[in-house]
Design a protein around this motif. Sequence first.
Motif, PDB file in Angstrom:
ATOM      1  N   GLU A 164       4.337  16.915 -16.973  1.00  0.00           N
ATOM      2  CA  GLU A 164       4.124  17.051 -15.533  1.00  0.00           C
ATOM      3  C   GLU A 164       3.565  18.394 -15.095  1.00  0.00           C
ATOM      4  OE1 GLU A 164       6.638  14.721 -12.787  1.00  0.00           O
ATOM      5  OE2 GLU A 164       8.050  14.726 -14.465  1.00  0.00           O
ATOM      6  N   GLY A 171       0.943   5.347  -8.456  1.00  0.00           N
ATOM      7  CA  GLY A 171       1.973   5.873  -9.340  1.00  0.00           C
ATOM      8  C   GLY A 171       1.511   6.274 -10.734  1.00  0.00           C
ATOM      9  N   ARG A 211      -1.275   4.968   2.201  1.00  0.00           N
ATOM     10  CA  ARG A 211       0.151   5.269   2.092  1.00  0.00           C
ATOM     11  C   ARG A 211       0.523   6.399   3.036  1.00  0.00           C
ATOM     12  NH1 ARG A 211       2.396   5.870  -3.989  1.00  0.00           N
ATOM     13  NH2 ARG A 211       0.396   6.842  -4.405  1.00  0.00           N
TER      14      ARG A 211
HETATM   15  N1  LIG Z   1       5.753  12.534 -17.574  1.00  0.00           N
HETATM   16  C1  LIG Z   1       4.579  12.577 -16.948  1.00  0.00           C
HETATM   17  N2  LIG Z   1       4.539  12.385 -15.615  1.00  0.00           N
HETATM   18  C2  LIG Z   1       3.355  12.422 -14.979  1.00  0.00           C
HETATM   19  C3  LIG Z   1       2.145  12.673 -15.688  1.00  0.00           C
HETATM   20  N3  LIG Z   1       1.119  12.646 -14.782  1.00  0.00           N
HETATM   21  C4  LIG Z   1       1.677  12.376 -13.568  1.00  0.00           C
HETATM   22  N4  LIG Z   1       3.037  12.239 -13.674  1.00  0.00           N
HETATM   23  C5  LIG Z   1       4.001  11.913 -12.595  1.00  0.00           C
HETATM   24  O1  LIG Z   1       3.748  10.609 -12.075  1.00  0.00           O
HETATM   25  C6  LIG Z   1       4.210  10.526 -10.716  1.00  0.00           C
HETATM   26  C7  LIG Z   1       3.171   9.862  -9.824  1.00  0.00           C
HETATM   27  O2  LIG Z   1       2.085  10.727  -9.646  1.00  0.00           O
HETATM   28  P1  LIG Z   1       1.032  10.647  -8.429  1.00  0.00           P
HETATM   29  O3  LIG Z   1      -0.003  11.678  -8.703  1.00  0.00           O
HETATM   30  O4  LIG Z   1       1.702  10.721  -7.111  1.00  0.00           O
HETATM   31  O5  LIG Z   1       0.415   9.177  -8.637  1.00  0.00           O
HETATM   32  P2  LIG Z   1      -0.696   8.418  -7.779  1.00  0.00           P
HETATM   33  O6  LIG Z   1       0.061   7.404  -6.967  1.00  0.00           O
HETATM   34  O7  LIG Z   1      -1.588   7.748  -8.777  1.00  0.00           O
HETATM   35  O8  LIG Z   1      -1.428   9.412  -6.952  1.00  0.00           O
HETATM   36  C8  LIG Z   1       4.557  11.950 -10.300  1.00  0.00           C
HETATM   37  O9  LIG Z   1       5.958  12.102 -10.350  1.00  0.00           O
HETATM   38  C9  LIG Z   1       3.895  12.809 -11.382  1.00  0.00           C
HETATM   39  O10 LIG Z   1       4.545  14.033 -11.582  1.00  0.00           O
HETATM   40  C10 LIG Z   1       2.218  12.886 -17.129  1.00  0.00           C
HETATM   41  O11 LIG Z   1       1.222  13.092 -17.856  1.00  0.00           O
HETATM   42  N5  LIG Z   1       3.469  12.831 -17.689  1.00  0.00           N
END
Ligand SMILES: Nc1nc2c(ncn2[C@@H]2O[C@H](COP(=O)(O)OP(=O)(O)O)[C@@H](O)[C@H]2O)c(=O)[nH]1
Length: 310
Positions: free
Chosen positions: A285, A113, A143
């Motif tokens: 995002e 996340g 996952r």
């Molecule tokens: N507000 C904001 N959201 C972000 C940013 N980077 C990622 N996200 C959001 O964080 C959430 C999780 O991202 P994901 O790439 O699936 O996380 P992972 O589980 O680490 O792979 C998604 O809804 C992204 O759009 C950021 O710099 N700012």
Amino acid sequence: MGWFDRLKEGLRGTRANLGSELTAGRTLDWDEVEFSLVAADVGAAAAAAIVAEAKEAHERGDTPQAAVRQALVDRLEPNRMRQSLRRVGFELGGTQKPVEPSGHVIMMVGVNGVGKTTSIAKLGQYYQALGRSVSFAAGDTFRAAGSEQLGVWGERLNIPTQTGAQGSDPGAVAFEAAQARAAEARDLLIVDTAGRLHTQHNLMQELVKIKRVIGKADEGEPKDIWLVLDAVTGQNGLNQAKRFHDAVGLTGVIVTKLDGTAKGGILVPIVQELGVPIKFVGVGESADDLQPFDPVAYATALVGLDPQAA
Ligand SMILES: Nc1nc2c(ncn2[C@@H]2O[C@H](COP(=O)(O)OP(=O)(O)O)[C@@H](O)[C@H]2O)c(=O)[nH]1
Ligand SMILES: [Mg+2]
């Protein structure tokens, strides 16, 4: 919006306290400045040292904002000599220097996340825009849909992506992708990994294994292992970073979600306590919201200075 304005907008929450403490017209209270720094996750010891240095510089004639900015920058550039921004003729608003990877494979780690997969997609776009040939390995096979998520990005960006079925061996995914990268002489492979397994011990062991099999497919790689950290998690994020660093040895950190927090100071203890450089920061995002980390721009935005002000 220019990139500095995006950064400034993203850091709005963090600047709200610190910036207003330093703004001209207010009675300057260094204790309040120190408190704001601690509240932003800069860390107690670093906050005290920053204030002590800034106070001195202010007594020598610097504005409070410029003084705090300088003390922040000094802590964010571990590889550079201490330098006065004024002496080096500080300039901001030119082109940002590209962040060059050390080799051909970047392995991305971090808990669920935090923004690993979306950051990988953004990095893919970033390096494509620099004219590099990029490929992905979707190593989050733990996952459901973890691997597919990157596959979808790969298709959208026209970046070849090695995927694996849920539950399949992420080491095998990484191995094949690393072999293909070398055989096709592509510039860059970015490897996604799981953020959670049954236990943390399992996760760290798996990451060590993925790192090792990449080296078997492509000697000396991965030269980079970047941790993705969510600024919102604050001090807990620092503990996460230490554990990942101990397990696999980090060469860089990407701090995401600086737009969603008033605690954008976590970059300071990461650099100070881990000695690992920040590579990119995420301030939103969309794809343009992942930016190469520029300590001067970051500190300038944080204290609320205009980029043109010395
Ligand atoms: N507000 C904001 N959201 C972000 C940013 N980077 C990622 N996200 C959001 O964080 C959430 C999780 O991202 P994901 O790439 O699936 O996380 P992972 O589980 O680490 O792979 C998604 O809804 C992204 O759009 C950021 O710099 N700012
Ligand atoms: Mg993911």
